[in-house]
Design an enzyme around this catalytic site. Structure first.
Site, PDB file in Angstrom:
ATOM      1  N   LYS A 283      42.601  41.072  24.882  1.00 46.79           N
ATOM      2  CA  LYS A 283      43.614  40.448  25.728  1.00 46.79           C
ATOM      3  C   LYS A 283      43.550  41.016  27.142  1.00 46.79           C
ATOM      4  CE  LYS A 283      47.006  39.363  22.121  1.00 46.79           C
ATOM      5  NZ  LYS A 283      48.383  39.593  21.640  1.00 46.79           N
TER       6      LYS A 283
ATOM      7  N   ARG B  18      43.164  42.695  10.157  1.00 48.69           N
ATOM      8  CA  ARG B  18      43.345  43.643  11.278  1.00 48.69           C
ATOM      9  C   ARG B  18      44.336  44.738  10.877  1.00 48.69           C
ATOM     10  NH1 ARG B  18      43.108  44.193  16.917  1.00 48.69           N
ATOM     11  NH2 ARG B  18      45.056  44.652  17.997  1.00 48.69           N
TER      12      ARG B  18
ATOM     13  N   HIS C  98      44.626  38.286  10.936  1.00 55.67           N
ATOM     14  CA  HIS C  98      45.480  39.365  11.413  1.00 55.67           C
ATOM     15  C   HIS C  98      45.866  40.314  10.275  1.00 55.67           C
ATOM     16  CE1 HIS C  98      46.722  40.056  15.504  1.00 55.67           C
ATOM     17  NE2 HIS C  98      47.812  40.656  15.078  1.00 55.67           N
TER      18      HIS C  98
ATOM     19  N   TYR D 105      52.146  50.861  11.928  1.00 54.54           N
ATOM     20  CA  TYR D 105      51.340  51.140  10.734  1.00 54.54           C
ATOM     21  C   TYR D 105      51.805  52.407  10.035  1.00 54.54           C
ATOM     22  CZ  TYR D 105      48.525  47.521  12.819  1.00 54.54           C
ATOM     23  OH  TYR D 105      48.123  46.331  13.359  1.00 54.54           O
TER      24      TYR D 105
END
Length: 340
Positions: free
Chosen positions: A195, A268, A265, A300
């Site tokens: 990004k 990911r 995702h 996470y």
């Protein structure tokens, strides 16, 4: 030829200038950002055209009223099944357009104010889902590696798991982005553009490097690593479709996985969680995934139940068999506190 005073009344005129001049020339936004805004206005104009029974080309800026924007957002959630996050992302694009118009055309300041008064919707925070190591292994075993497409799918799944790349990042990888290992102890690395055109380098497992080498052997540096059946660069939607196809197969075998809604995702998240479980520090994972702030990566640590259990057991204090130490009985601690 349409006069400038009349031309600036049309929504299409401002949207073209916003996408082609402002985002690219002034803000220097990435192609992915431009496409995201484009998709928002494509949906909005189509909805407005149907609602007002007017051709897209003659929609006025004033036709995009706050009420129409609210109806559009409701349509995204109820008819298209978009999440609150996606709904807010589309609204942010409309906000940006309104702000740009107000800067360029003072007569539309009031319209801008009314549009930007449409409220952002608060979304409930959901825990992210990830695959356990055995579940990820099952997913990797699904593609038929004896076929050309099955082999590509396997390599792509392996690449997503190894790097934690987003779907659009994986689709954009070119042969020149892969630095193949030299010698027995060499390390293969991939350069990923994420990004905001931010680049990062990610190490590759030997099996990932060897698998990718079979896809780019004999091809020039500008060749996409992951191609579709036509030999063209796979799109981010193609990556999503590929993952969902195998996920549905896996979910049919293990129904409990349906709750995880496996997507690129999810892989990911799986990469990040497994790195954390392996003892990799949070800052390294931040750089690995291309997060700007470590706060994004901290999710996470919050979701990892295995590590929470280990932390809980490590904090448990036991004296003898079945006796728990009470804080009041820790004389050393109490004496220390009294001395302060």
């Amino acid at each position: 030829m349409m006069g400038s005073d009349k031309k600036n009344q049309y929504a299409g005129y401002w949207i073209r200038r916003f996408l082609c001049e402002y985002l690219v020339t002034v803000k220097n936004m990435s192609a992915n950002t431009q496409k995201s805004y484009r998709d928002t206005f494509r949906l909005l104009l189509a909805r407005a055209s149907a609602r007002l029974r007017k051709s897209v080309d003659i929609l006025l800026l004033e036709d995009l009223s706050p009420q129409l924007i609210k109806e559009f957002l409701l349509y995204l959630e109820e008819d298209r099944g978009c999440s609150v996050r996606t709904r807010n992302q589309r609204l942010a694009a409309v906000y940006a357009l309104a702000k740009y118009v107000a800067m360029q055309s003072p007569e539309h300041v009031e319209w801008c104010r009314n549009i930007r008064a449409v409220p952002i919707k608060k979304a409930s925070k959901k825990l992210i889902s990830y695959l356990e190591k055995d579940e990820m292994q099952r997913l990797l075993e699904l593609p038929n590696r004896k076929t050309e497409q099955g082999w590509r799918d396997y390599v792509l799944l392996l690449f997503l798991y190894n790097t934690g790349a987003r779907a659009e990042e994986a689709s954009a990888i070119r042969a020149r982005d892969i630095s193949v290992q030299k010698g027995r102890n060499g390390l293969s690395v991939v350069t990923i553009t994420g990004k905001g055109r931010k680049t990062r380098r990610c190490p590759l497992w030997k099996k990932t490097s060897d698998a990718i080498a079979t896809l780019i052997r004999g091809k020039n540096d500008d060749t996409p690593v992951f191609c579709n059946r036509l030999g063209e660069q796979i799109t981010r939607f193609g990556v999503y479709e590929m993952v969902r196809r195998y996920a549905e197969n896996l979910e049919s075998q293990f129904p409990e996985l349906k709750q995880k809604r496996i997507s690129p995702h999810t892989i990911r998240h799986t990469c990040a969680t497994h790195l954390l479980q392996s003892g990799v520090d949070i800052n390294t994972i931040r750089a690995w995934l291309g997060h700007v702030s470590v706060n994004t990566t901290n999710i996470y640590a919050e979701v990892n139940m295995e590590m929470k259990v280990k932390a809980l057991l490590a904090c448990e204090t036991v004296v003898g068999k079945g006796k728990t130490v009470k804080w009041k009985d820790d004389k050393g601690l109490m004496a220390f506190l009294d001395s302060l």
